[in-house]
Scaffold this active site. Structure first.
Site, PDB file in Angstrom:
ATOM      1  N   LYS A 157       0.875  -1.178   0.000  1.00  0.00           N
ATOM      2  CA  LYS A 157       0.000   0.000   0.000  1.00  0.00           C
ATOM      3  C   LYS A 157       0.912   1.228   0.000  1.00  0.00           C
ATOM      4  O   LYS A 157       1.075   1.891   1.034  1.00  0.00           O
ATOM      5  CB  LYS A 157      -0.888  -0.075   1.254  1.00  0.00           C
ATOM      6  CG  LYS A 157      -2.142   0.739   1.199  1.00  0.00           C
ATOM      7  CD  LYS A 157      -3.075   0.359   2.351  1.00  0.00           C
ATOM      8  CE  LYS A 157      -4.042   1.444   2.708  1.00  0.00           C
ATOM      9  NZ  LYS A 157      -4.819   2.022   1.618  1.00  0.00           N
TER      10      LYS A 157
HETATM   11  N1  PMP Z   1      -8.187  -1.015  -2.374  1.00  0.00           N
HETATM   12  C1  PMP Z   1      -7.477   0.103  -2.192  1.00  0.00           C
HETATM   13  C2  PMP Z   1      -6.696   0.658  -3.325  1.00  0.00           C
HETATM   14  C3  PMP Z   1      -7.482   0.747  -0.947  1.00  0.00           C
HETATM   15  O1  PMP Z   1      -6.782   1.867  -0.752  1.00  0.00           O
HETATM   16  C4  PMP Z   1      -8.254   0.204   0.117  1.00  0.00           C
HETATM   17  C5  PMP Z   1      -8.294   0.883   1.443  1.00  0.00           C
HETATM   18  N2  PMP Z   1      -7.245   0.475   2.268  1.00  0.00           N
HETATM   19  C6  PMP Z   1      -8.965  -0.983  -0.127  1.00  0.00           C
HETATM   20  C7  PMP Z   1      -8.915  -1.564  -1.379  1.00  0.00           C
HETATM   21  C8  PMP Z   1      -9.743  -1.641   0.972  1.00  0.00           C
HETATM   22  O2  PMP Z   1      -8.853  -2.214   1.878  1.00  0.00           O
HETATM   23  P1  PMP Z   1      -9.224  -2.393   3.423  1.00  0.00           P
HETATM   24  O3  PMP Z   1     -10.518  -3.104   3.471  1.00  0.00           O
HETATM   25  O4  PMP Z   1      -8.112  -3.205   3.966  1.00  0.00           O
HETATM   26  O5  PMP Z   1      -9.305  -1.027   4.000  1.00  0.00           O
END
Ligand code: PMP
Length: 316
Positions: A157
């Site tokens: 991320k």
């Molecule tokens: N995809 C992206 C690109 C994101 O930034 C997020 C947010 N973190 C998600 C999916 C969803 O991930 P999560 O459920 O772990 O927050």
């Protein structure tokens, strides 16, 4: 943005205004950091704040850091402990959001990853729902494709990757809708700009597989586990663009959006045009679980306050 007053910076909890990085910082110049977004939910009856799936988020942060060669020496348990202390010290009695960041803190213009100094910081902000998740969202399929795993690793991320997300979500708003769906380089459904996507068809949940350049969301995993427990079949597989339009229901899920029904995509009504039955059922379960209104999935919630928060000021 009004943040909590206390941040974690250079190894200690400090007043937020002291947590500042110089403009020569590598990550500021090149986006060489990685981060997480984590929610904590206030339960007014128990006067307790619950951090949601904190360990899983910190594990993903550690994975991101390894992928980006961000060498830092904090264990997952230590990251969780700092997060809980940060929330407690800010004294939140409302829903909050944590933002830990691991970043290249070296002062250099060299474009590199190896051997550069790494730092860790974290702040917290109060945060309720940031999209209206009751009414049903309108989406557009973005002209901007999701960055592929061979360009910027999808299982990390990285801060820098959010230029891609910002291009898509900004485009969506310019087109007058709430959010964007991004396709992979070869034209399959990947995810929304910062949330995963699910399609419901004939009572089955379908979501793009991890290999289709998605961030493997922790909310996505929660949704799949809740659905399985409710006896709803779930499949991870490649999803075509036209499946979105033909779906009975579509919803987004992510830490920020939580579970958000989608009722329109590119001017086409999805299902009945109202939030669908399966979506609403999952949303209700999810919101009860995260706030600790049920004993289900208790392992996903970490209490912030040792004894609860005590009576509010002035109360008996
Ligand atoms: N995809 C992206 C690109 C994101 O930034 C997020 C947010 N973190 C998600 C999916 C969803 O991930 P999560 O459920 O772990 O927050």
């Amino acid at each position: 943005m009004s943040a909590g007053d206390i941040a974690f910076f250079e190894g200690e909890l400090v007043p937020l205004e002291q947590a500042r990085v110089p403009i020569t910082t590598h990550a500021f110049n090149y986006g060489t950091g990685c981060f997480e977004g984590i929610r904590a939910y206030w339960n007014p009856e128990q006067r307790q704040l619950f951090a949601f799936r904190l360990g899983d988020h910190m594990r993903r942060l550690a994975d991101s850091a390894r992928i980006l060669k961000l060498d830092f020496d904090m264990e997952i348990e230590q990251l969780c402990a700092v997060a809980l202390e940060l929330l407690a010290r800010n004294g939140f009695e409302e829903d909050a959001y944590l933002r830990p960041i691991v970043y290249k803190s070296e002062h250099t213009i060299k474009v590199a990853l190896t051997g550069l100094a790494t730092s860790f910081c974290m702040y917290a902000i109060p945060m309720g729902a940031y999209l209206d998740i009751d009414r049903g969202l309108s989406l557009t399929v973005s002209a901007w494709r999701r960055i592929g795993d061979n360009a910027v690793p999808s299982r990390a991320k990285p801060t820098g990757a959010y230029v891609n997300a910002a291009m898509a979500s900004d485009e969506a708003r310019q087109r007058g809708v709430d959010e964007a769906i991004m396709l992979t380089g070869d034209g399959h459904v990947a995810e929304a700009s910062s949330a995963n996507v699910f399609v419901v068809r004939d009572g089955e949940l379908v979501t793009p597989e991890a290999a289709d350049d998605i961030l493997v969301g922790i909310t996505r995993d929660s949704v799949m586990r809740i659905a399985q427990r409710q006896g709803i079949p779930v499949r991870e597989r490649r999803v075509d663009r036209s499946e979105l339009f033909a779906a009975d229901e579509v919803f987004l899920c992510g830490t920020g959006v939580q579970i958000a029904p989608v009722t329109n995509i590119d001017g086409r009504r999805i299902g009945s045009g109202k939030p669908g039955r399966v979506t609403v059922e999952l949303q209700e379960r999810y919101l009860a679980i995260v706030r600790g209104m049920t004993e289900d999935f208790a392992e996903w919630r970490l209490p912030v306050y040792a004894e609860g928060r005590g009576a509010p000021d002035g109360a008996a």
